[in-house]
Design a protein around this motif. Structure first.
Motif, mmCIF file in Angstrom:
data_model
loop_
_atom_site.group_PDB
_atom_site.id
_atom_site.type_symbol
_atom_site.label_atom_id
_atom_site.label_comp_id
_atom_site.label_asym_id
_atom_site.label_seq_id
_atom_site.Cartn_x
_atom_site.Cartn_y
_atom_site.Cartn_z
ATOM 1 N N UNK A 1 0.830 -1.186 0.000
ATOM 2 C CA UNK A 1 0.000 0.000 0.000
ATOM 3 C C UNK A 1 0.869 1.241 0.000
ATOM 4 N N UNK A 2 0.362 2.255 -0.646
ATOM 5 C CA UNK A 2 1.101 3.510 -0.658
ATOM 6 C C UNK A 2 0.295 4.560 0.083
ATOM 7 N N UNK A 3 0.952 5.537 0.625
ATOM 8 C CA UNK A 3 0.266 6.622 1.308
ATOM 9 C C UNK A 3 -0.250 6.195 2.667
ATOM 10 N N UNK A 4 -0.814 7.146 3.417
ATOM 11 C CA UNK A 4 -1.374 6.886 4.738
ATOM 12 C C UNK A 4 -2.882 6.791 4.606
ATOM 13 N N UNK A 20 -16.947 1.336 2.173
ATOM 14 C CA UNK A 20 -15.736 1.097 1.399
ATOM 15 C C UNK A 20 -14.552 1.672 2.162
ATOM 16 N N UNK A 21 -13.379 1.084 1.960
ATOM 17 C CA UNK A 21 -12.179 1.573 2.632
ATOM 18 C C UNK A 21 -11.078 1.832 1.622
ATOM 19 N N UNK A 22 -10.190 2.726 1.980
ATOM 20 C CA UNK A 22 -9.088 3.104 1.089
ATOM 21 C C UNK A 22 -8.021 2.028 1.110
ATOM 22 N N UNK A 23 -7.629 1.590 -0.076
ATOM 23 C CA UNK A 23 -6.574 0.586 -0.218
ATOM 24 C C UNK A 23 -5.227 1.253 -0.436
ATOM 25 N N UNK A 24 -5.205 2.326 -1.213
ATOM 26 C CA UNK A 24 -3.954 3.027 -1.489
ATOM 27 C C UNK A 24 -4.277 4.422 -2.003
ATOM 28 N N UNK A 25 -3.254 5.230 -2.106
ATOM 29 C CA UNK A 25 -3.416 6.585 -2.625
ATOM 30 C C UNK A 25 -2.407 6.813 -3.727
ATOM 31 N N UNK A 26 -2.683 7.795 -4.568
ATOM 32 C CA UNK A 26 -1.760 8.110 -5.638
ATOM 33 C C UNK A 26 -2.098 9.448 -6.250
ATOM 34 N N UNK A 27 -1.335 9.840 -7.277
ATOM 35 C CA UNK A 27 -1.531 11.100 -7.988
ATOM 36 C C UNK A 27 -1.701 12.275 -7.023
ATOM 37 N N UNK A 28 -0.665 12.552 -6.301
ATOM 38 C CA UNK A 28 -0.682 13.659 -5.349
ATOM 39 C C UNK A 28 -0.155 14.937 -5.981
ATOM 40 N N UNK A 29 -0.719 16.035 -5.591
ATOM 41 C CA UNK A 29 -0.149 17.344 -5.855
ATOM 42 C C UNK A 29 -0.464 18.175 -4.624
#
Length: 105
Positions: A1-4, A20-29
């Motif tokens: 997993x990426x991100x917090x 639903x729950x967050x599995x990962x995060x991406x595309x940050x700015x």
């Protein structure tokens, strides 16, 4: 997993309405973030989807503004999208919430 993902809000699955729950995060700015969600429906919905989060306006300017994150400024009253009756105070006028009273759900 990426991100917090532990700090991301819980959302409802747009297909079945389950949690639903967050599995990962991406595309940050600086003002934009995507979170990848997975439905927890015990009936095995299995839906996976992406939620976009974006800072869109400022309701109270920062004491330490960043020139990289200049957002349009609006007042709390103008920021309300629906102007629902429950947004108004006893006198029928909107009231801004007191500092520290707004909680995350």
């Amino acid at each position: 997993m990426t991100g917090d993902t532990a700090k991301l809000p819980h959302v409802r699955c747009p297909s079945c309405g389950g949690k639903a729950f967050a599995r990962s995060t991406g595309k940050h700015s600086l003002t934009y973030r995507e979170a990848y969600y997975h439905c927890r429906n015990p009936d095995a919905c299995g839906h996976q989807f992406v939620v976009a989060m974006e800072a869109i306006r400022t309701t109270r300017p920062s004491r330490f503004p960043s020139p990289r994150a200049m957002l349009p400024i609006s007042t709390w009253r103008n920021a309300a999208n629906d102007r629902a009756a429950n947004d108004d105070g006893a006198d029928g006028n909107p009231e801004e919430p007191a500092a520290g009273t707004v909680t995350d759900s």
